[in-house]
Design a protein around this motif. Sequence first.
Motif, short mmCIF file in Angstrom:
data_model
loop_
_atom_site.label_atom_id
_atom_site.label_comp_id
_atom_site.label_asym_id
_atom_site.label_seq_id
_atom_site.Cartn_x
_atom_site.Cartn_y
_atom_site.Cartn_z
N THR A 249 17.27 4.30 -4.25
CA THR A 249 17.13 5.09 -5.49
C THR A 249 15.67 5.50 -5.72
OG1 THR A 249 19.03 4.01 -6.48
CG2 THR A 249 17.46 4.99 -8.01
N LEU B 149 28.05 4.08 1.72
CA LEU B 149 28.16 2.64 1.48
C LEU B 149 29.65 2.28 1.54
CD1 LEU B 149 25.67 2.16 -1.53
CD2 LEU B 149 25.20 2.46 0.91
N LEU C 267 18.54 -2.01 0.22
CA LEU C 267 19.27 -0.85 0.74
C LEU C 267 18.32 0.23 1.27
CD1 LEU C 267 21.87 0.81 1.09
CD2 LEU C 267 21.65 1.51 -1.30
N ARG D 15 37.32 6.07 -7.49
CA ARG D 15 36.43 5.18 -6.74
C ARG D 15 36.80 3.72 -7.01
NH1 ARG D 15 32.21 1.53 -9.06
NH2 ARG D 15 30.95 0.97 -7.28
N VAL E 191 25.03 6.30 -9.86
CA VAL E 191 25.05 6.72 -8.45
C VAL E 191 26.12 5.90 -7.74
CG1 VAL E 191 23.71 6.77 -6.31
CG2 VAL E 191 22.56 7.15 -8.51
N ILE E 192 26.98 6.60 -7.01
CA ILE E 192 28.01 5.95 -6.19
C ILE E 192 27.61 6.15 -4.73
CG2 ILE E 192 30.50 5.98 -5.63
CD1 ILE E 192 29.76 4.84 -8.42
N GLY E 193 28.10 5.26 -3.86
CA GLY E 193 27.56 5.18 -2.51
C GLY E 193 27.84 6.31 -1.53
N TYR F 44 25.61 9.82 -0.25
CA TYR F 44 24.35 10.54 -0.40
C TYR F 44 24.23 11.59 0.71
CZ TYR F 44 23.08 5.96 -2.56
OH TYR F 44 23.04 4.79 -3.31
N ASP G 169 31.99 1.21 -1.44
CA ASP G 169 32.55 2.19 -2.37
C ASP G 169 33.62 2.97 -1.63
OD1 ASP G 169 31.08 1.76 -4.74
OD2 ASP G 169 29.37 2.89 -3.95
N GLN H 45 14.18 -0.03 -2.67
CA GLN H 45 15.39 0.62 -3.17
C GLN H 45 15.52 2.07 -2.69
OE1 GLN H 45 17.76 -0.86 -4.55
NE2 GLN H 45 16.91 -2.74 -5.43
N TYR I 274 23.99 -0.31 -11.57
CA TYR I 274 23.93 0.85 -10.67
C TYR I 274 22.55 1.49 -10.68
CZ TYR I 274 29.05 0.76 -10.84
OH TYR I 274 30.36 0.39 -10.73
N GLY I 275 22.41 2.46 -9.76
CA GLY I 275 21.35 3.44 -9.93
C GLY I 275 21.85 4.43 -10.98
N GLU J 298 16.92 2.47 -10.83
CA GLU J 298 17.80 1.49 -10.19
C GLU J 298 17.99 0.30 -11.12
OE1 GLU J 298 19.60 1.76 -7.53
OE2 GLU J 298 20.26 -0.31 -7.25
N LYS J 299 19.25 -0.02 -11.40
CA LYS J 299 19.62 -1.18 -12.23
C LYS J 299 18.77 -1.29 -13.50
CE LYS J 299 22.25 -2.86 -8.71
NZ LYS J 299 21.75 -2.80 -7.37
C1 G1P Z 1 23.77 0.25 -4.51
C2 G1P Z 1 22.64 1.19 -4.96
C3 G1P Z 1 22.92 1.68 -6.37
C4 G1P Z 1 24.28 2.33 -6.45
C5 G1P Z 1 25.37 1.36 -5.92
C6 G1P Z 1 26.70 2.07 -5.82
O1 G1P Z 1 23.70 -0.92 -5.31
O2 G1P Z 1 21.40 0.49 -4.90
O3 G1P Z 1 21.94 2.62 -6.74
O4 G1P Z 1 24.56 2.70 -7.78
O5 G1P Z 1 25.03 0.87 -4.62
O6 G1P Z 1 27.72 1.23 -5.42
P1 G1P Z 1 24.44 -2.29 -4.90
O7 G1P Z 1 25.87 -2.13 -5.26
O8 G1P Z 1 24.24 -2.48 -3.43
O9 G1P Z 1 23.77 -3.35 -5.71
#
Ligand code: G1P
Length: 297
Positions: free
Chosen positions: A233, A132, A112, A255, A205-207, A209, A135, A231, A172-173, A192-193
Amino acid sequence: MKRKVTKAVFPVAGLGTRFLPATKSVPKEIMTLVDRPLIQYAIDEARAAGIEDFIFVTSRGKSALEDYFDLAPDLENALRKAGKTELLKALRDTNMDSGAIAYIRQHKPLGLGHAVSCARKLIGNEPFAVILPDDVIAGETPCLQQMVEAYQETGGSMVAALEVSPSQASSYGVLDVSSQDGSLVRVRGMVEKPAAGTAPSNLAVIGRYILSPRVLQNFSKIERGAGGEIQLTDAIAHELTEGRDVFGYLFDGKRFDCGSKAGFLQATVAFALARDELRDELAAFLDTLHTQRQAAQ
Ligand code: G1P
């Protein structure tokens, strides 16, 4: 000083493997909640927040997305002749101004953060939003608009934040928070994760920013992170290392994780129930299913 945020990046290069075989030929972002593709919800939210320039980071196989945002004069003519004014309006609402959309290719799936960094030349030296489309957030005031309003006070960089259960945090982040003032939290670290049991909090963190353009410079200073990917994040967390502000915003709204099948189905039902023309029939059907399920137990 009014801090204007007029550019948004939409990372849409992902393969959508969780929705195969559908995503073999249809980009995930074109999949529909009721009758609108996921990407339309993201665009509408961006527009409501004052975004004027829409930057899509795409990949091979995503040309259906470009077609979706093209004008459809034949279709418009046919609807006009048939007097289908409501459908005509629905179609026109999807039209984008010429020059408002740019498409950038991410040539390799490096994560990402890498996808966002591909847009750096188009972003230049302004704060920018990232959305994103997986979301989907339903709420009275669209999430990004809430954040843009909060950002007028804070500056810095801001991520949407949501409390999740401890068992979900590693998807998530996750924010490490030093203080809270209403909907706003001050962030002192981000992971991150995180491995199970190591998350610094339950705030994910939700998508959505709003990022300082300096985040884009951080990509040259960070290593590959979780999953061997570059990443976003980590690039945001680097702001903290350099002494700059990062905030989490606890948005109002529901969400849906439309990157998962269960989340996508829940969103479909919720958005359908919100529509006058579908509500009664669908609610009756759900009631029947529920009754049958209870009787079978
Ligand atoms: C991405 C981001 C993550 C965030 C998440 C939210 O992860 O890397 O930090 O919490 O979106 O949906 P992914 O869902 O692409 O693995």
